[in-house]
Design an enzyme around this catalytic site. Sequence first.
Site, PDB file in Angstrom:
ATOM      1  N   HIS A 373      16.144  36.986  21.707  1.00 34.03           N
ATOM      2  CA  HIS A 373      16.280  38.419  21.417  1.00 34.03           C
ATOM      3  C   HIS A 373      17.660  38.971  21.728  1.00 34.03           C
ATOM      4  O   HIS A 373      17.828  40.193  21.739  1.00 34.03           O
ATOM      5  CB  HIS A 373      15.269  39.235  22.223  1.00 34.03           C
ATOM      6  CG  HIS A 373      13.847  38.965  21.875  1.00 34.03           C
ATOM      7  ND1 HIS A 373      13.132  39.720  20.975  1.00 34.03           N
ATOM      8  CD2 HIS A 373      12.998  38.004  22.302  1.00 34.03           C
ATOM      9  CE1 HIS A 373      11.909  39.250  20.877  1.00 34.03           C
ATOM     10  NE2 HIS A 373      11.796  38.201  21.671  1.00 34.03           N
ATOM     11  N   LYS A 564      16.796  55.202  22.541  1.00 31.44           N
ATOM     12  CA  LYS A 564      16.774  53.762  22.826  1.00 31.44           C
ATOM     13  C   LYS A 564      17.305  53.613  24.244  1.00 31.44           C
ATOM     14  O   LYS A 564      17.779  54.589  24.838  1.00 31.44           O
ATOM     15  CB  LYS A 564      17.644  52.989  21.838  1.00 31.44           C
ATOM     16  CG  LYS A 564      19.042  53.611  21.636  1.00 31.44           C
ATOM     17  CD  LYS A 564      19.875  52.845  20.635  1.00 31.44           C
ATOM     18  CE  LYS A 564      19.557  53.149  19.192  1.00 31.44           C
ATOM     19  NZ  LYS A 564      19.063  52.029  18.432  1.00 31.44           N
ATOM     20  N   ARG A 565      17.240  52.401  24.819  1.00 35.24           N
ATOM     21  CA  ARG A 565      17.851  52.199  26.128  1.00 35.24           C
ATOM     22  C   ARG A 565      19.319  52.612  26.058  1.00 35.24           C
ATOM     23  O   ARG A 565      19.958  52.465  25.009  1.00 35.24           O
ATOM     24  CB  ARG A 565      17.734  50.729  26.557  1.00 35.24           C
ATOM     25  CG  ARG A 565      16.328  50.306  26.938  1.00 35.24           C
ATOM     26  CD  ARG A 565      15.769  51.116  28.072  1.00 35.24           C
ATOM     27  NE  ARG A 565      16.461  50.831  29.310  1.00 35.24           N
ATOM     28  CZ  ARG A 565      15.926  50.188  30.342  1.00 35.24           C
ATOM     29  NH1 ARG A 565      14.668  49.775  30.298  1.00 35.24           N
ATOM     30  NH2 ARG A 565      16.625  49.980  31.442  1.00 35.24           N
ATOM     31  N   LYS A 570      25.120  49.903  22.519  1.00 38.06           N
ATOM     32  CA  LYS A 570      24.380  50.770  21.583  1.00 38.06           C
ATOM     33  C   LYS A 570      25.182  52.037  21.243  1.00 38.06           C
ATOM     34  O   LYS A 570      24.849  52.765  20.323  1.00 38.06           O
ATOM     35  CB  LYS A 570      23.016  51.126  22.170  1.00 38.06           C
ATOM     36  CG  LYS A 570      22.105  49.904  22.359  1.00 38.06           C
ATOM     37  CD  LYS A 570      20.760  50.288  22.936  1.00 38.06           C
ATOM     38  CE  LYS A 570      19.868  49.116  23.290  1.00 38.06           C
ATOM     39  NZ  LYS A 570      19.116  48.566  22.136  1.00 38.06           N
ATOM     40  N   THR A 672      14.211  47.975  16.552  1.00 42.70           N
ATOM     41  CA  THR A 672      12.901  48.232  15.953  1.00 42.70           C
ATOM     42  C   THR A 672      12.680  49.739  15.834  1.00 42.70           C
ATOM     43  O   THR A 672      11.899  50.184  15.001  1.00 42.70           O
ATOM     44  CB  THR A 672      11.763  47.607  16.796  1.00 42.70           C
ATOM     45  OG1 THR A 672      12.018  47.893  18.170  1.00 42.70           O
ATOM     46  CG2 THR A 672      11.696  46.115  16.595  1.00 42.70           C
ATOM     47  N   LYS A 676      10.897  52.402  12.904  1.00 43.65           N
ATOM     48  CA  LYS A 676       9.944  53.500  13.150  1.00 43.65           C
ATOM     49  C   LYS A 676      10.464  54.791  12.511  1.00 43.65           C
ATOM     50  O   LYS A 676       9.701  55.564  11.932  1.00 43.65           O
ATOM     51  CB  LYS A 676       9.729  53.683  14.655  1.00 43.65           C
ATOM     52  CG  LYS A 676       9.081  52.459  15.306  1.00 43.65           C
ATOM     53  CD  LYS A 676       9.210  52.449  16.832  1.00 43.65           C
ATOM     54  CE  LYS A 676       8.959  51.040  17.361  1.00 43.65           C
ATOM     55  NZ  LYS A 676       9.379  50.873  18.759  1.00 43.65           N
TER      56      LYS A 676
END
Length: 842
Positions: A373, A564-565, A570, A672, A676
Amino acid sequence: MDTRAAAAAVDHRPLSERAALNKEALKQSFLDNLFHTQGKFPALASKSDYYLALAYAVRERLLQRWISTAAEYMQKGARTVSYLSAEFLMGPHLGNNLINLGIYDEAKQAMTELGLNFDELLAQEEEPGLGNGGLGRLAACFIDSMATLEIPSLGYGIRYEFGIFHQSIVDGWQVEKTDKWLRYGNPWELQRPEWAVQVKLGGYTEHRSEEDGTLTVRWIPSRLVSGVPYDTPILGYRNNTANTLRLWSAQAPESFDFEVFNRGDYYGAVMQKMSSENLSKVLYPNDEHEGGKELRLEQQYFFVSCSLQDMIRIMQGQRLPLEHFHEKFAVQLNDTHPAIAVAELMRLLVDEHKMPWNRAWQVTCKTFAYTNHTLMPEALERWPLPLFKKVLPRHLEIIFEINARFLDEVRRRYPGDSARVARLSLIDESGPRYVRMAHLACVGSHAINGVAELHTELLKSDVLRDFYELWPNKFSNKTNGVTPRRWMVLANPRLTRLVSDSIGEDWIKHLDQLQKLEPLAESADFRSHWREIKRANKRALAEVIARRCNVAVDPDSMFDVQVKRIHEYKRQHLAALHIIALYLQLKAQPNLELAPRTFIFGGKAAPGYRMAKLMIKLITGIGDVVNRDPMVRDRLKVVFLPNFSVTNGQRIYPAADLSEQISTAGKEASGTGNMKFQMNGALTIGTMDGANIEIREVVGADNFFLFGLTTPQVYALQAQGYRPHDWYEQDPQLREVIDMIRDGYFSRGDASLFRPLVDSLLWHDPYFLFADFRSYVECQQRVGETWVDTERWTRMSILNSARSGKFSSDRSIRDYTKDIWHAPSVPVELLTEHHVRAGLMQ
Ligand code: F58
């Protein structure tokens, strides 16, 4: 109807009248449970009592499916997928179970008729936050899909007493509180003490030559821990299947502390009991920066050993010889956290069940498959050798033996290539020695996969390149997916109704059918319905924001969302730079035409990750300035919604207009959340990273806002020597933005607060924010221009949702089943009272 089809059909006959699936029966068992389980009457009952009474009423209804499923699998000796994961981020069960049972509306009606607020009861459930983020949530979506596809499966993990911490924001900073999710009990689990197992830890080994010439090894541990399983039923969507999530809780084994106790060491015995129970106490936050935690290795080994012993118990119960282990079980390793399973299965087969090494090795390799991952090198797990030896002395020997045999094979394949041997070795010997868990997983598995096309390609060309060259056929891609039951049906009932009214209900199980919405994008009437729904969802989220953040946001503004985290890769801070740029533009040109935007952020930072925490402080600092400035009032709002979780996600995704997926290309394995958002009709602004690429491919370039460097461009820039300061010098807008942060504009004049963040960007910028800044700002400009054309935006929104079929986790699970697990569906026939009584008579 043939018998299989008959069995698969949804059956509404209850096991007993007590579990009937209608409104009146639900009311009755709700009241029964309130009186007889909770021991409360209305004047005394709290909302939590009402929630629990309803939860128990629903549980009575799913037990029939659970018992029937177990009976069916046992009778058929079904091949079973064991999904081993240190995390399962399930989210609340009640609403989801009602939907899967098909009695959501009945339950709502029943509660309303009893004078209770159904939504308030649902909100009482403390979600089991037994995961950090994407990896844990993926495991939850996968077991949902396996149950829906009627694939016999067991999810195996840890029943952490404290899940992911609760985040609040105090003075703009993240503050963590322990998550006491079990405080009021957990109605969804059943403890199964009769299936408890013993796990050894520490100590030493003894090698002996037996009289018959064989060598045997005995592991004499220094500690024993008992693993007690807690089972949670996992319902399929409107079928008869209820699979099991089996989570292990650590307890002190009585026999062991009695020994200490008998020596008169009472405190020693109590201490030992406490230290054993610590094993499943708390979920580790995903702090990729801290490694080498002994308790974490113990946790991993604990749940893996419990799970493999449990599988062996199941085989023995069905009188299957252990040589057939790989035929009974397909075991998927969710990242390297359970990779110790390779050595543990070898130990169980060879040491405890006396299977010859070669035979055991064949069984082991055919059993396991490994999903990677991450591409972040610092996240690849490795354990210092001395620590590993202290906790798992026997496993270290087994790993050495696996390694010796494996490296012999490598030397035969690549004579004289000692550099390659060193790179492939299970032991990193470049400095202090480490056990490389990803290498153990690769060697002990017959299949290895990444979670999006780009990610799998990068695994093959980069992170696991040597393994790919050795065994190209082991590698395949399995793009992630998410369950439409939770992320659409449960989270977005308004949209679900519109879609089902338009194209029927089949899409819930066959998400590709959303394609049928495409022509409706051309209907003005449909578009107007679509917009009304988004608006209603936004109004609901605006209320949550008003309550939690004390900021009034306008549901007619564009909801631009990044949840998100929090992590540098990110790039939440890239979004922050853009907001500051917009703010400056508005200050400079007060009459600028700019469609109102609400920027919504959410996500947890690892408690020890200082830069991530500073990123939160920066966002909240920008919010403090922007939200109060009368000059931009009503055109820009910035909110940080605390404690992003599954529950909060269910409110956020349906209300988003724009989905921010802006990681540096080549860093996000898949993502992911992006899926969504798409399903719920948000448009994506994103880089060519992870599954964004595949989202863009299915929605079409015209319906996706693309910006930024590609992975090869990032690599090239890196290779040629990236100097972020030059980019800063050359872009006046970027300069102004950075200077403002540096000078304390968003920290009440404190010019030192954001120094670490600014300096890191100016002099290192490891995630290429400066290189992507211009492209991002220009792309956001295009987003703004598109937004004002409401009809066009709506059309794009509908098309995004209509083309999200690929990203159902049902598709992912079908891919795994076809290529890796080869586990056929086993439809379940419901047992009735008659069967049970007949069973008792036998
Ligand atoms: C995530 N990994 C990936 N790890 O970052 C994301 O791209 C992907 O979509 C998702 O997995 C599912 O494949 C992730 O969530 C963790 O949280 C680890 C937990 C244990 C410590 C190290 C991080």
